[in-house]
Design a protein around this motif. Structure first.
Motif, PDB file in Angstrom:
ATOM      1  N   PHE A  50       6.309  -7.731  12.700  1.00  0.00           N
ATOM      2  CA  PHE A  50       6.646  -6.659  11.762  1.00  0.00           C
ATOM      3  C   PHE A  50       5.507  -6.398  10.794  1.00  0.00           C
ATOM      4  O   PHE A  50       5.172  -5.248  10.483  1.00  0.00           O
ATOM      5  CB  PHE A  50       7.911  -7.033  10.998  1.00  0.00           C
ATOM      6  N   ILE A  51       4.861  -7.471  10.291  1.00  0.00           N
ATOM      7  CA  ILE A  51       3.754  -7.289   9.352  1.00  0.00           C
ATOM      8  C   ILE A  51       2.605  -6.537  10.012  1.00  0.00           C
ATOM      9  O   ILE A  51       2.010  -5.620   9.436  1.00  0.00           O
ATOM     10  CB  ILE A  51       3.255  -8.647   8.838  1.00  0.00           C
ATOM     11  N   MET A  52       2.300  -6.907  11.277  1.00  0.00           N
ATOM     12  CA  MET A  52       1.210  -6.232  11.965  1.00  0.00           C
ATOM     13  C   MET A  52       1.566  -4.775  12.240  1.00  0.00           C
ATOM     14  O   MET A  52       0.700  -3.896  12.182  1.00  0.00           O
ATOM     15  CB  MET A  52       0.896  -6.939  13.285  1.00  0.00           C
ATOM     16  N   ILE A  53       2.863  -4.475  12.502  1.00  0.00           N
ATOM     17  CA  ILE A  53       3.273  -3.083  12.662  1.00  0.00           C
ATOM     18  C   ILE A  53       3.007  -2.310  11.386  1.00  0.00           C
ATOM     19  O   ILE A  53       2.529  -1.169  11.414  1.00  0.00           O
ATOM     20  CB  ILE A  53       4.766  -3.004  13.049  1.00  0.00           C
ATOM     21  N   GLU A  54       3.300  -2.932  10.224  1.00  0.00           N
ATOM     22  CA  GLU A  54       3.070  -2.222   8.963  1.00  0.00           C
ATOM     23  C   GLU A  54       1.592  -1.984   8.716  1.00  0.00           C
ATOM     24  O   GLU A  54       1.195  -0.911   8.281  1.00  0.00           O
ATOM     25  CB  GLU A  54       3.662  -3.032   7.805  1.00  0.00           C
ATOM     26  N   ILE A  55       0.742  -3.000   9.002  1.00  0.00           N
ATOM     27  CA  ILE A  55      -0.705  -2.816   8.814  1.00  0.00           C
ATOM     28  C   ILE A  55      -1.181  -1.660   9.693  1.00  0.00           C
ATOM     29  O   ILE A  55      -1.948  -0.789   9.278  1.00  0.00           O
ATOM     30  CB  ILE A  55      -1.471  -4.104   9.168  1.00  0.00           C
ATOM     31  N   MET A  56      -0.680  -1.644  10.943  1.00  0.00           N
ATOM     32  CA  MET A  56      -1.078  -0.600  11.874  1.00  0.00           C
ATOM     33  C   MET A  56      -0.653   0.774  11.361  1.00  0.00           C
ATOM     34  O   MET A  56      -1.434   1.728  11.404  1.00  0.00           O
ATOM     35  CB  MET A  56      -0.395  -0.901  13.209  1.00  0.00           C
ATOM     36  N   THR A  57       0.599   0.876  10.830  1.00  0.00           N
ATOM     37  CA  THR A  57       1.073   2.178  10.361  1.00  0.00           C
ATOM     38  C   THR A  57       0.261   2.682   9.178  1.00  0.00           C
ATOM     39  O   THR A  57      -0.130   3.854   9.138  1.00  0.00           O
ATOM     40  CB  THR A  57       2.546   2.081   9.956  1.00  0.00           C
ATOM     41  N   PHE A  58      -0.028   1.795   8.209  1.00  0.00           N
ATOM     42  CA  PHE A  58      -0.786   2.247   7.037  1.00  0.00           C
ATOM     43  C   PHE A  58      -2.164   2.734   7.417  1.00  0.00           C
ATOM     44  O   PHE A  58      -2.623   3.787   6.948  1.00  0.00           O
ATOM     45  CB  PHE A  58      -0.969   1.110   6.037  1.00  0.00           C
ATOM     46  N   SER A  59      -2.855   1.948   8.263  1.00  0.00           N
ATOM     47  CA  SER A  59      -4.210   2.353   8.635  1.00  0.00           C
ATOM     48  C   SER A  59      -4.179   3.658   9.416  1.00  0.00           C
ATOM     49  O   SER A  59      -5.029   4.521   9.223  1.00  0.00           O
ATOM     50  CB  SER A  59      -4.878   1.289   9.486  1.00  0.00           C
ATOM     51  N   ALA A  60      -3.167   3.820  10.280  1.00  0.00           N
ATOM     52  CA  ALA A  60      -3.090   5.045  11.062  1.00  0.00           C
ATOM     53  C   ALA A  60      -2.844   6.244  10.158  1.00  0.00           C
ATOM     54  O   ALA A  60      -3.453   7.301  10.344  1.00  0.00           O
ATOM     55  CB  ALA A  60      -1.974   4.932  12.097  1.00  0.00           C
ATOM     56  N   VAL A  61      -1.968   6.095   9.144  1.00  0.00           N
ATOM     57  CA  VAL A  61      -1.713   7.211   8.235  1.00  0.00           C
ATOM     58  C   VAL A  61      -2.970   7.558   7.452  1.00  0.00           C
ATOM     59  O   VAL A  61      -3.323   8.722   7.281  1.00  0.00           O
ATOM     60  CB  VAL A  61      -0.557   6.863   7.285  1.00  0.00           C
ATOM     61  N   GLY A  62      -3.679   6.520   6.987  1.00  0.00           N
ATOM     62  CA  GLY A  62      -4.907   6.786   6.246  1.00  0.00           C
ATOM     63  C   GLY A  62      -5.945   7.497   7.092  1.00  0.00           C
ATOM     64  O   GLY A  62      -6.643   8.397   6.634  1.00  0.00           O
ATOM     65  N   LEU A  63      -6.053   7.103   8.369  1.00  0.00           N
ATOM     66  CA  LEU A  63      -7.051   7.740   9.210  1.00  0.00           C
ATOM     67  C   LEU A  63      -6.649   9.147   9.624  1.00  0.00           C
ATOM     68  O   LEU A  63      -7.504   9.984   9.855  1.00  0.00           O
ATOM     69  CB  LEU A  63      -7.287   6.885  10.454  1.00  0.00           C
ATOM     70  N   THR A  64      -5.325   9.412   9.728  1.00  0.00           N
ATOM     71  CA  THR A  64      -4.918  10.782  10.049  1.00  0.00           C
ATOM     72  C   THR A  64      -5.316  11.740   8.955  1.00  0.00           C
ATOM     73  O   THR A  64      -5.750  12.852   9.208  1.00  0.00           O
ATOM     74  CB  THR A  64      -3.391  10.840  10.227  1.00  0.00           C
ATOM     75  N   ALA A  65      -5.164  11.292   7.696  1.00  0.00           N
ATOM     76  CA  ALA A  65      -5.473  12.173   6.575  1.00  0.00           C
ATOM     77  C   ALA A  65      -6.931  12.102   6.188  1.00  0.00           C
ATOM     78  O   ALA A  65      -7.293  12.510   5.101  1.00  0.00           O
ATOM     79  CB  ALA A  65      -4.608  11.781   5.381  1.00  0.00           C
ATOM     80  N   PHE A  66      -7.809  11.594   7.080  1.00  0.00           N
ATOM     81  CA  PHE A  66      -9.178  11.332   6.664  1.00  0.00           C
ATOM     82  C   PHE A  66      -9.935  12.600   6.321  1.00  0.00           C
ATOM     83  O   PHE A  66     -10.596  12.696   5.313  1.00  0.00           O
ATOM     84  CB  PHE A  66      -9.890  10.560   7.767  1.00  0.00           C
ATOM     85  N   ARG A  67      -9.835  13.614   7.226  1.00  0.00           N
ATOM     86  CA  ARG A  67     -10.579  14.844   6.940  1.00  0.00           C
ATOM     87  C   ARG A  67      -9.659  15.757   6.159  1.00  0.00           C
ATOM     88  O   ARG A  67      -9.139  16.728   6.714  1.00  0.00           O
ATOM     89  CB  ARG A  67     -10.984  15.505   8.246  1.00  0.00           C
ATOM     90  N   ASN A  68      -9.450  15.457   4.873  1.00  0.00           N
ATOM     91  CA  ASN A  68      -8.385  16.169   4.177  1.00  0.00           C
ATOM     92  C   ASN A  68      -8.820  17.519   3.647  1.00  0.00           C
ATOM     93  O   ASN A  68      -8.077  18.146   2.910  1.00  0.00           O
ATOM     94  CB  ASN A  68      -7.796  15.311   3.057  1.00  0.00           C
TER      95      ASN A  68
END
Lengths: 638, 157, 116
Positions: free
Chosen positions: A141-159
Motif C-alpha cells: 500500500f505504501i509503495m502504491i501511494e508513492i507511485m500515485t504521488f509521483s505520477a500525479v506530480g509528473l502529469t502536471a509537470f508541463r503546467n
C-alpha cells in the motif's frame, strides 16, 4: 555481498538517486543526468543479476528486514520476497526505467525546472520496483501511494500547457479513492488474521472465507483495479497519458499499469487463492472484455495522437485481465506474455509519438501528415509497433494474442460453458479494430501530404532513436523466438503464481504450507499449436518487398499532374480547373472511418457523453463499480 | 484589496501570542522527537509539532518576515539530507553483514537512557528531522502561493 | 462498545464518498477525500483495542506469558496513514490553486476541457 541483498539495494538506490538530485542537482543538468543514469543502470544490473538464481535456479529469495524471522509460526517483520512472478515484473520495470532515462536526456532538454522531473521520476521508479518485490501487504500500500504521488506530480509537470493540471487533479482524486479502498481492505484483513505478511495470509485464508475477508477481498480488488485502469476507472488514464511528457507516458503505460495488474494477480492467485471460483472468473473476464471493447471504440474517434494511444493502452490491459481471469495455466501464460509485449510495443509507440511532438510541435492528427519523408527512421519504428499491437505475424503481438485465443477456447471446451468461446470472438474483433485504428493513425501522421508548415522538420536526435531501435528489435525477437521466452521467463512465472507452496515455505519455514493444506499442481508447458514463425517472417518480407516494388514503379507524381500549379495562364489543363491552384489532398485523421462512426452514431453519442470530463462523474462510476463488485462477491463466493 | 491589507497589519495580541508559544513549540517538539524510543512520540509526531513553528511565525509576523527568517531552499536541501541519513543508517546493517535495517548498535546504554535503542534512536531522529523540514517547506510553499492569487496565467496549446 | 467506533468510521467513509460524488466545488471534493481518509484511520485504530489491556511498553523482564496489552501494530499503521492523508490533501489543494489561476473558476462542471 550475497545476492539476497540485491532487491532492497535496487529500490534504495533509486530512492537515494532522488534524494541526491535534490541536494546536488539544483542547478547543474550534467549532475542530474549523471545521477539518473547511474541509478537506472545500477538498478537494472542488480535485478538482472537475480535472473540466474531465481528464474533459472528456481529459488525464492526471502528477506526479512532487520532479521525479524517468524516466531512460533507468526510473522512479525516486514519481508521482501522475490519469486519468479515478482522478478518477471521487476525486469519489465527496470528495463522501462532505463530506456526512458536514456530517452529523456534529449527529449526534456527544452524544459525548465528539470530537477523536479528527475526527483519525481526516480521516486516513481523506486516505488513501482518496491511494489513488485515486496512480500507484505501494508508495504504494498505504501509503495502504491508513492507511485500515485509521483505520477500525479509528473502529469502536471508541463503546467503551462492546457489540460495538464486538470488531468493531474482527476488522477489524484480517482487514484486516492482506489488507495483508500486498498487500505480499508488491508485493515479488515489485519483484524481477521492478525498478520500482514502475504505468505502467512495465503496459508490462513485458504478456504476459510468469512464475510469480513470477502469484504476485504472485494475492496482490495477494486482498489487495485483502479490502479490498473480497467473500464469504469479508466477515464483519468486517458487524460493523464496525453498530458504528461512523453517519456513519462511511456513509463505510465509500460510500468504503472503493470503494477496494478501485478497487484491483482498477486491478490487473486496467491493471497486469496480464489481462482477456482467460477463467479470470480466470470467477473474478471466480463470486466476484461468490456475494457477491450470500450478502449478500442473510443480510440477510433480521437483526434489527438497521444490520447488515441492511451485508449489503446487501456484496451490491451483488458486483454491481460481477460487472460488472467480465465483461471487456467495457459491463460495466465498468455496474459503475462501479453503484459510483457504490451510494455515493449506500447513504449515504442509512445516514444515515436514523442519524437513527432518534439520535432513537429503538435500531436493533433488533423494538422500532421506526410512525416515519413522527413523522419524515415521514426516511421519504421512506428510501423513495427503498429504491426505488433494489431497482432500481425511474425511480431510479438501475434504470439501472445494467439495464446489468449487458444486459452479461451480451451477453457470453453474444458468447462462446457460456450460463453468463453465468445471471448475469443470479441478479442478477434477488437484486434481488427485496433488494426483499423492504427491504419488511421499511420495515414494521418506519417503518410499523405506534407503540410507546408512542417517542411523543415528534422529527424529525431540519435539519443532518442536508440531506445526506439532497442525496443523494436526486442519486439521482433520475442515474436520469432517465443519458445525461448516461454521457457525461461513465462513458465517459471506461471508456475510461481499457481503453485504457492514454495512461496509459503521459504518465507515461514519448511512444512508450514503442508500443515495448512496447500498442495501443488503440475502444469504442462504451454503449447502454441502449430505455427512456424520463420515461414511467417519470410512471407512478411516477401509481401513487404512486393508492396515496395509496386510503390516505386508507380508514378510518384500522380497527384500533381492533375493540377495547374505553377503557370496558371498557359498550363494546358488550366481550362479544366478554371485556373485554381492545387489543393492539398490530405485525408485527415478523423475522417478515415467516418462511415463506421456514422453507422454507430448512437453508441458513440452515448459513450462520448459518458466521458464527460467532470471529476464527480468519474468518481460516481468508481463507487458504482465497487458496489457491483462487492455485491457479486458476497452473492456468489460463499 | 481590503483583505490583503488587513492581513499585512499584524495585531499586537497575535504577535505576542506567537512570541510566547514559539519556543514552547520548538522545545516540546524536539523533546518528543528525541525521547521517541522511551516515551510515546517519535519522528512523525515531533516533526509536525516543530513544523508548526513556521505557521506561528507566519501568523504573528506576515509572509515577508517569515520568508526572510526561514529560507525555503535551505529547508528543501535539509529534507533530503534527513532522508539520505535514514537510508545510510539502514544500510549499516548490510555493511555489518546482517540484514537491512538491523539494529547493529544494540548494546549501548541502559534502559531509560537517551541513547539506548541503538540504530533505532538515530533513525527516529533522522525521520523527525526530515518531517520537520519537509512539513515546514510544504507550509511555506503553500503560504507563498496565497500572496499572489490575482495574477494572470497565459496558456499555450 | 467498539461497535460505535466501527459504525462511525463506516459512516465517515460513506459521507466522504458522497461528498466526492455530488459536490461541484473542487475544494469540497478535496475535503471529501480527506474525510474518507479520516474514517479509515478511525477504523484502523479501533481494530487494535483490547478491552482492559495496558499500554504496550515493557521491559524484557516484565513480559510474562499472560501479559494483556493493546495491539501496537495498528497504531503504527495509523500514523503512516495520517501522514499520507496530509500529503494527499496538500497536493490536491495546490492543484486547486493552479486550476483556479488557469480556469478562473472552482466549479467542477466547467473544468472539463479534456472530454470525449
Amino acid at each position: 555481498m550475497s545476492y539476497i541483498h540485491f532487491p532492497v539495494l535496487a529500490v534504495m538506490l533509486l530512492f537515494m538517486g532522488a534524494f541526491l538530485t535534490v541536494v546536488f542537482g539544483r542547478h547543474n543538468q550534467g549532475v542530474r543526468v549523471g545521477i539518473c543514469t547511474v541509478t537506472s543502470v545500477g538498478a537494472f544490473a542488480l535485478i538482472a543479476a537475480l535472473i540466474k538464481p531465481v528464474m533459472l535456479g528456481g529459488e525464492v529469495i526471502s528477506y526479512w528486514m532487520g532479521n525479524w524471522s517468524p516466531v512460533e509460526g507468526y510473522a512479525i517483520g516486514i519481508g521482501y520476497e522475490v519469486d519468479q512472478l515478482g522478478l518477471f515484473f521487476a525486469l519489465l520495470v527496470v528495463a522501462t526505467v532505463l530506456l526512458s532515462a536514456i530517452y529523456s536526456i534529449k527529449y526534456m532538454e527544452n524544459d525548465s525546472s528539470l530537477d523536479f522531473y528527475y526527483v519525481l521520476f526516480q521516486m516513481l521508479a523506486g516505488g513501482v520496483l518496491g511494489l513488485v518485490l515486496t512480500g507484505d501487504v501494508f508495504n504494498m500500500f505504501i509503495m502504491i501511494e508513492i507511485m500515485t504521488f509521483s505520477a500525479v506530480g509528473l502529469t502536471a509537470f508541463r503546467n503551462h500547457k492546457w489540460g495538464a493540471v486538470e488531468a493531474a487533479f482527476k488522477y489524484l482524486i480517482i487514484g486516492s479513492i482506489g488507495s483508500s479502498m486498498v487500505l480499508f481492505g488491508v485493515a479488515i484483513l489485519y483484524a481477521q488474521c492478525h498478520t500482514l505478511n502475504m505468505a502467512q495470509l495465503s496459508s490462513i485464508l485458504s478456504g476459510n472465507n468469512s464475510p469480513a475477508t470477502i469484504m476485504a477481498f472485494a475492496l482490495m480488488f477494486t482498489g487495485l483495479a483502479v490502479k490498473a485502469f480497467i473500464v469504469p476507472f479508466h477515464a483519468p488514464a486517458a487524460d493523464s497519458y496525453a498530458a504528461a511528457p512523453t517519456s513519462i507516458s511511456m513509463v505510465f503505460s509500460g510500468m504503472v499499469n503493470k503494477a496494478g495488474v501485478y497487484g491483482m494477480i498477486r491478490l487473486v492467485y496467491i493471497i486469496f487463492r480464489a481462482m477456482d471460483s467460477s463467479a470470480l472468473q466470470m467477473l474478471m473476464v466480463v470486466f476484461g472484455c468490456v475494457t477491450m471493447f470500450v478502449g478500442v471504440t473510443m480510440a477510433l474517434a480521437q483526434h489527438d495522437f497521444k490520447r488515441l494511444l492511451a485508449f489503446h493502452s487501456i484496451s490491451q490491459i483488458g486483454y491481460v485481465i481477460t487472460a488472467a481471469g480465465l483461471g487456467t495455466a495457459l491463460g495466465l501464460t498468455g496474459g503475462l506474455f501479453h503484459a510483457m509485449n504490451h510494455t515493449l510495443f506500447k513504449g515504442l509507440l509512445f516514444l515515436c509519438a514523442g519524437a513527432v511532438l518534439k520535432q513537429a510541435g503538435t500531436t493533433n492528427l488533423d494538422q500532421l501528415g506526410g512525416l515519413s519523408k522527413r523522419m524515415p527512421k521514426t516511421t519504421i519504428c512506428f510501423l513495427v509497433g503498429a504491426f505488433s499491437i494489431s497482432g500481425l505475424p511474425p511480431f510479438n503481438g501475434f504470439a501472445s494474442k494467439w495464446l489468449i485465443y487458444q486459452a479461451a477456447f480451451a477453457k470453453a471446451v474444458e468447462s462446457g460453458k460456450i460463453i468463453y468461446a465468445f471471448v475469443t470472438v470479441i478479442a478477434v474483433i477488437v484486434s481488427v479494430m485496433t488494426l483499423a485504428s492504427f491504419i488511421k493513425v499511420t495515414q494521418a501522421a506519417f503518410f499523405g501530404q506534407l503540410p507546408a508548415r512542417l517542411n523543415d522538420v528534422q529527424e529525431a536526435p540519435t539519443l532518442m532513436l536508440v531506445p526506439m531501435w532497442i525496443m523494436s528489435i526486442l519486439c521482433v525477437l520475442s515474436g520469432i523466438f517465443y519458445n525461448v521466452v516461454d521457457k525461461y521467463l513465462l513458465a517459471p512465472a506461471t508456475d510461481a503464481a499457481i503453485n504457492v507452496t514454495n512461496y509459503i515455505d521459504t518465507m515461514m519455514g519448511g512444512g508450514y504450507a503442508a500443515a495448512a493444506g496447500v498442495r501443488n499442481i503440475a502444469i504442462a508447458p504451454a503449447e502454441f499449436s502449430y505455427w512456424n514463425p520463420i515461414l511467417w517472417l519470410v512471407l512478411f518480407i516477401v509481401v513487404l518487398a512486393a508492396a515496395f516494388i509496386v510503390m516505386i514503379t508507380g508514378k510518384s507524381d500522380r497527384g500533381e499532374i492533375l493540377c495547374a500549379e505553377t503557370d496558371v495562364e498557359d498550363g494546358k489543363y488550366a481550362t479544366f480547373f478554371s485556373g485554381e491552384h492545387s489543393l492539398p489532398s490530405h485525408v485527415a485523421g478523423s475522417d478515415l472511418f467516418w462511415g463506421f462512426k456514422k453507422d454507430w452514431k448512437k453508441y458513440f453519442h452515448v459513450i462520448e457523453g459518458l466521458h464527460s470530463g467532470i471529476v464527480s462523474d468519474y468518481a460516481l462510476w468508481a463507487v458504482a463499480a465497487s458496489a457491483v463488485i462487492v455485491i457479486v462477491m458476497f452473492g456468489f463466493m460463499r | 484589496m481590503k483583505l490583503k491589507e488587513g492581513i499585512r497589519e499584524k495585531n499586537v495580541v497575535v504577535k505576542c501570542g506567537a512570541d510566547t508559544f514559539l519556543p514552547f513549540a520548538l522545545v516540546f517538539g524536539l523533546c518528543v522527537i528525541l525521547l521517541g524510543t522511551i516515551s510515546p512520540g517519535g519522528g512523525f509526531q515531533g516533526g509536525v509539532i516543530v513544523a508548526s513553528a513556521c505557521l506561528l511565525v507566519y501568523l504573528g509576523y506576515g509572509y515577508d518576515t517569515t520568508s526572510k527568517a526561514i529560507k525555503i531552499s535551505v529547508l528543501e536541501v535539509n529534507e533530503s539530507l534527513g532522508a539520505i541519513l535514514y537510508v545510510l543508517l539502514a544500510c549499516c546493517g548490510i555493511v555489518f553483514g546482517v540484514r537491512f535495517c538491523e539494529n547493529v548498535f544494540y548494546n549501548c546504554g541502559n534502559i531509560g537512557d537517551l541513547i539506548s535503542a541503538g540504530t533505532i534512536t538515530f533513525m527516529s531522529f533522522s525521520v523527525g528531522y526530515k518531517v520537520l523540514t519537509g512539513i515546514g517547506f510544504l507550509l511555506l510553499l503553500l503560504l507563498s502561493l496565497l500572496g499572489n492569487t490575482d495574477e494572470e496565467e497565459e496558456m499555450e496549446e | 462498545m467498539m461497535i460505535v467506533n466501527y459504525v462511525a468510521s463506516v459512516f465517515l467513509v460513506v459521507l466522504g464518498l458522497y461528498t466526492i460524488v455530488t459536490k461541484k466545488n473542487i475544494i469540497k471534493i478535496v475535503i471529501g477525500t480527506g474525510i474518507v481518509d479520516y474514517g479509515i484511520n478511525l477504523f484502523i485504530v479501533s481494530i487494535g483495542f483490547n478491552d482492559g489491556g495496558t499500554a504496550p511498553i515493557f521491559k524484557m523482564s516484565e513480559i510474562l506469558s499472560g501479559a494483556y496489552f493493546v495491539d501496537p501494530v495498528p497504531q503504527a499503521l495509523t500514523l503512516t496513514s495520517i501522514v499520507i492523508g496530509a500529503c494527499v490533501d496538500a497536493m490536491a489543494l495546490s492543484l486547486c490553486i493552479k486550476l483556479y489561476k488557469q480556469y478562473k473558476t472552482v466549479n467542477a462542471d466547467e473544468i472539463r476541457r479534456l472530454h470525449g
